[in-house]
Design a protein around this motif. Structure first.
Motif, PDB file in Angstrom:
ATOM      1  N   THR A 138     -22.254  37.570   9.780  1.00 22.27           N
ATOM      2  CA  THR A 138     -22.736  38.944   9.846  1.00 22.27           C
ATOM      3  C   THR A 138     -22.389  39.709   8.575  1.00 22.27           C
ATOM      4  O   THR A 138     -21.419  39.393   7.881  1.00 22.27           O
ATOM      5  CB  THR A 138     -22.156  39.728  11.049  1.00 22.27           C
ATOM      6  N   HIS A 139     -23.187  40.726   8.297  1.00 19.83           N
ATOM      7  CA  HIS A 139     -22.880  41.693   7.253  1.00 19.83           C
ATOM      8  C   HIS A 139     -21.889  42.714   7.806  1.00 19.83           C
ATOM      9  O   HIS A 139     -21.573  42.716   8.993  1.00 19.83           O
ATOM     10  CB  HIS A 139     -24.167  42.364   6.774  1.00 19.83           C
ATOM     11  N   ARG A 140     -21.413  43.611   6.934  1.00 22.66           N
ATOM     12  CA  ARG A 140     -20.352  44.530   7.350  1.00 22.66           C
ATOM     13  C   ARG A 140     -20.750  45.366   8.559  1.00 22.66           C
ATOM     14  O   ARG A 140     -19.915  45.657   9.426  1.00 22.66           O
ATOM     15  CB  ARG A 140     -19.943  45.434   6.189  1.00 22.66           C
ATOM     16  N   ASP A 141     -22.031  45.750   8.651  1.00 22.48           N
ATOM     17  CA  ASP A 141     -22.465  46.587   9.765  1.00 22.48           C
ATOM     18  C   ASP A 141     -22.741  45.805  11.038  1.00 22.48           C
ATOM     19  O   ASP A 141     -23.177  46.375  12.046  1.00 22.48           O
ATOM     20  CB  ASP A 141     -23.704  47.387   9.371  1.00 22.48           C
ATOM     21  N   GLY A 142     -22.477  44.497  11.008  1.00 25.09           N
ATOM     22  CA  GLY A 142     -22.682  43.663  12.183  1.00 25.09           C
ATOM     23  C   GLY A 142     -24.039  43.007  12.246  1.00 25.09           C
ATOM     24  O   GLY A 142     -24.281  42.180  13.135  1.00 25.09           O
ATOM     25  N   LYS A 143     -24.938  43.338  11.318  1.00 28.75           N
ATOM     26  CA  LYS A 143     -26.261  42.716  11.312  1.00 28.75           C
ATOM     27  C   LYS A 143     -26.127  41.233  11.003  1.00 28.75           C
ATOM     28  O   LYS A 143     -25.448  40.841  10.062  1.00 28.75           O
ATOM     29  CB  LYS A 143     -27.152  43.381  10.269  1.00 28.75           C
ATOM     30  N   PRO A 144     -26.767  40.348  11.793  1.00 27.89           N
ATOM     31  CA  PRO A 144     -26.633  38.905  11.535  1.00 27.89           C
ATOM     32  C   PRO A 144     -27.317  38.507  10.233  1.00 27.89           C
ATOM     33  O   PRO A 144     -28.346  39.081   9.852  1.00 27.89           O
ATOM     34  CB  PRO A 144     -27.322  38.267  12.745  1.00 27.89           C
ATOM     35  N   CYS A 145     -26.755  37.516   9.579  1.00 30.63           N
ATOM     36  CA  CYS A 145     -27.355  37.010   8.346  1.00 30.63           C
ATOM     37  C   CYS A 145     -28.714  36.370   8.621  1.00 30.63           C
ATOM     38  O   CYS A 145     -29.628  36.477   7.803  1.00 30.63           O
ATOM     39  CB  CYS A 145     -26.420  35.996   7.684  1.00 30.63           C
ATOM     40  N   PHE A 146     -28.831  35.694   9.742  1.00 20.64           N
ATOM     41  CA  PHE A 146     -30.102  35.106  10.174  1.00 20.64           C
ATOM     42  C   PHE A 146     -30.343  35.479  11.627  1.00 20.64           C
ATOM     43  O   PHE A 146     -29.394  35.613  12.410  1.00 20.64           O
ATOM     44  CB  PHE A 146     -30.082  33.579  10.037  1.00 20.64           C
ATOM     45  N   ALA A 147     -31.598  35.605  12.002  1.00 24.78           N
ATOM     46  CA  ALA A 147     -31.937  36.038  13.356  1.00 24.78           C
ATOM     47  C   ALA A 147     -31.431  35.080  14.424  1.00 24.78           C
ATOM     48  O   ALA A 147     -31.169  35.492  15.556  1.00 24.78           O
ATOM     49  CB  ALA A 147     -33.446  36.213  13.477  1.00 24.78           C
ATOM     50  N   ASP A 148     -31.294  33.786  14.078  1.00 23.23           N
ATOM     51  CA  ASP A 148     -30.804  32.814  15.064  1.00 23.23           C
ATOM     52  C   ASP A 148     -29.296  32.601  14.965  1.00 23.23           C
ATOM     53  O   ASP A 148     -28.760  31.707  15.601  1.00 23.23           O
ATOM     54  CB  ASP A 148     -31.549  31.483  14.929  1.00 23.23           C
ATOM     55  N   PHE A 149     -28.621  33.423  14.154  1.00 26.21           N
ATOM     56  CA  PHE A 149     -27.164  33.368  13.991  1.00 26.21           C
ATOM     57  C   PHE A 149     -26.711  32.022  13.425  1.00 26.21           C
ATOM     58  O   PHE A 149     -25.622  31.519  13.735  1.00 26.21           O
ATOM     59  CB  PHE A 149     -26.452  33.669  15.309  1.00 26.21           C
ATOM     60  N   ALA A 150     -27.559  31.430  12.579  1.00 22.30           N
ATOM     61  CA  ALA A 150     -27.211  30.162  11.925  1.00 22.30           C
ATOM     62  C   ALA A 150     -25.872  30.286  11.204  1.00 22.30           C
ATOM     63  O   ALA A 150     -25.496  31.352  10.713  1.00 22.30           O
ATOM     64  CB  ALA A 150     -28.300  29.769  10.941  1.00 22.30           C
ATOM     65  N   GLY A 151     -25.154  29.166  11.160  1.00 21.62           N
ATOM     66  CA  GLY A 151     -23.871  29.136  10.479  1.00 21.62           C
ATOM     67  C   GLY A 151     -22.711  29.615  11.313  1.00 21.62           C
ATOM     68  O   GLY A 151     -21.612  29.826  10.788  1.00 21.62           O
ATOM     69  N   THR A 152     -22.927  29.782  12.625  1.00 17.27           N
ATOM     70  CA  THR A 152     -21.846  30.184  13.527  1.00 17.27           C
ATOM     71  C   THR A 152     -21.865  29.279  14.754  1.00 17.27           C
ATOM     72  O   THR A 152     -22.824  28.553  15.002  1.00 17.27           O
ATOM     73  CB  THR A 152     -21.993  31.658  13.965  1.00 17.27           C
ATOM     74  N   GLY A 153     -20.797  29.333  15.526  1.00 14.97           N
ATOM     75  CA  GLY A 153     -20.757  28.603  16.785  1.00 14.97           C
ATOM     76  C   GLY A 153     -20.186  27.208  16.688  1.00 14.97           C
ATOM     77  O   GLY A 153     -19.428  26.872  15.761  1.00 14.97           O
ATOM     78  N   GLY A 154     -20.563  26.376  17.637  1.00 19.59           N
ATOM     79  CA  GLY A 154     -19.954  25.055  17.795  1.00 19.59           C
ATOM     80  C   GLY A 154     -20.080  24.152  16.594  1.00 19.59           C
ATOM     81  O   GLY A 154     -19.214  23.295  16.372  1.00 19.59           O
ATOM     82  N   GLY A 155     -21.134  24.326  15.805  1.00 19.73           N
ATOM     83  CA  GLY A 155     -21.321  23.475  14.637  1.00 19.73           C
ATOM     84  C   GLY A 155     -20.319  23.693  13.526  1.00 19.73           C
ATOM     85  O   GLY A 155     -20.220  22.878  12.608  1.00 19.73           O
ATOM     86  N   THR A 156     -19.545  24.776  13.600  1.00 14.91           N
ATOM     87  CA  THR A 156     -18.557  25.041  12.558  1.00 14.91           C
ATOM     88  C   THR A 156     -17.250  24.281  12.775  1.00 14.91           C
ATOM     89  O   THR A 156     -16.386  24.278  11.901  1.00 14.91           O
ATOM     90  CB  THR A 156     -18.240  26.547  12.480  1.00 14.91           C
ATOM     91  N   GLY A 157     -17.094  23.647  13.927  1.00 13.67           N
ATOM     92  CA  GLY A 157     -15.876  22.884  14.177  1.00 13.67           C
ATOM     93  C   GLY A 157     -15.782  21.669  13.274  1.00 13.67           C
ATOM     94  O   GLY A 157     -16.759  20.943  13.087  1.00 13.67           O
ATOM     95  N   ALA A 158     -14.620  21.440  12.689  1.00 17.56           N
ATOM     96  CA  ALA A 158     -14.421  20.304  11.785  1.00 17.56           C
ATOM     97  C   ALA A 158     -14.363  19.006  12.588  1.00 17.56           C
ATOM     98  O   ALA A 158     -13.506  18.863  13.474  1.00 17.56           O
ATOM     99  CB  ALA A 158     -13.134  20.475  10.991  1.00 17.56           C
TER     100      ALA A 158
END
Length: 347
Positions: A138-158
């Protein structure tokens, strides 16, 4: 289970799930309920119990997905609502009828705000909470970087961390073993944790997989190629589902204490775990740039939202801990206890 002197352990059946917790103090006293973060358990508060103020019942549960609580799945589409409702069910099962003082570390910070939307609370204390718009993307105002919130969630686990959790690895042979992760990210590198073996064993009780840690993910056409799934803790923390910026709407507004380690690598304006930071530093290729996917300014977001809470009539005390990491209640234990005690007394 060998507990510190004066600490009790119990398990209770609630109307949602069977929960394990540790506690200290008289059972008829005003409760302080301490909610742990991701990859931890209630015992990450145990070392504080006997030096907290007298006259309180201190309760630290193992939250859904962690510790010795029944291993039921986490519905990520509800954000941290599963955790918030589990807290309510636990207190009901224990016969607690007074508004609790709630403490939330990291992930627990979002859960205690969600609880406060539906039930009265005496106060809210944050320890390095997840940002009010969730973790990453997200940007500082909370707006998501992508509409589908790519780059967050379960896929970020190492993946290596996940495999070492499954293997029950207690070593420090890899930066991805939980012992190494704790030393690098949970507290300042100068801190030597005397209960490290106990805490490693606690994290290794984590429910690992799609229903727990890290959770599932979905493909995305956006960088870095995945978006949140619907299950598990990292998806519950995704900005797609996690948003506690609505704390400003609480009425009445409980007093708030925000404590934060200035050297935190997990929740910061350049978090070492945020895909924006990893892309900017070249650790994840093909980063689309700062305009499209900046490092999430997590601390700035917390400050902004709590500033609005204060402007709306809430009382907020902020204490930053110079040199402390993600857990100032570990690496600055005595000062953290003093600040928290003073906050309770100030009410």
């Amino acid at each position: 289970m060998t507990l510190l002197p004066g600490v009790r352990s119990a398990t209770v059946d609630t109307d949602r799930l069977r929960m394990h917790y540790i506690e200290a103090g008289p059972t008829d006293a005003t409760p302080i309920v301490m909610i742990h973060g991701n990859l931890s358990t209630g015992r990450f508060y145990e070392h504080l119990f006997l030096d907290l103020p007298d006259g309180y019942r201190i309760i630290a549960p193992d939250m859904r997905g962690f510790g010795d609580t029944e291993p039921l799945p986490i519905d990520a589409t509800r954000g941290l609502a599963d955790w918030a409702e589990d807290i309510g069910a636990l207190l009901a099962a224990l016969g607690v009828d007074r508004p609790p003082h709630l403490v939330g570390w990291s992930t627990g910070g979002a859960a205690i705000v969600r609880y406060a939307h539906n039930r009265p609370v005496a106060s809210l204390t944050f320890i390095d909470p997840v940002a009010p718009y969730g973790f990453g993307g997200t940007h500082r105002d909370g707006k998501p970087c992508f509409a589908d919130f790519a780059g967050t969630g379960g896929g970020t686990g190492a993946p290596e961390l996940v495999s070492r959790l499954v293997a029950g690895d207690t070593s420090a042979d890899s930066p991805f073993s939980i012992r190494s992760v704790m030393r690098a990210a949970y507290w300042a590198p100068t801190h030597v944790e005397p209960r490290e073996d106990v805490l490693v064993a606690e994290v290794l009780k984590t429910v690992v997989g799609d229903d727990g840690y890290p959770g599932d993910s979905t493909p995305s056409p956006n960088w870095p190629g995945f978006a949140p799934g619907t299950r598990g803790i990292l998806n519950a923390l995704s900005p797609k589902y996690c948003d506690w910026s609505d704390i400003v709407e609480l009425d009445p507004k409980p007093p708030v204490l925000w404590t934060h380690g200035e050297a935190d690598l997990v929740v910061s304006d350049n978090s070492a775990l945020d895909m924006g930071t990893l892309g900017a530093t070249g650790q994840v290729p093909d980063w689309p740039g700062n305009d499209a996917f900046p490092p999430q300014p997590m601390v700035s977001q917390i400050r902004d939202v709590l500033g609005r809470y204060a402007d709306a009539g809430g009382r907020v005390r902020t204490e930053m801990f110079a040199g402390s990491g993600h857990g100032p209640h570990f690496d600055a234990r005595d000062r953290w206890i003093a600040v928290f005690t003073e906050f309770l007394d100030s009410r």
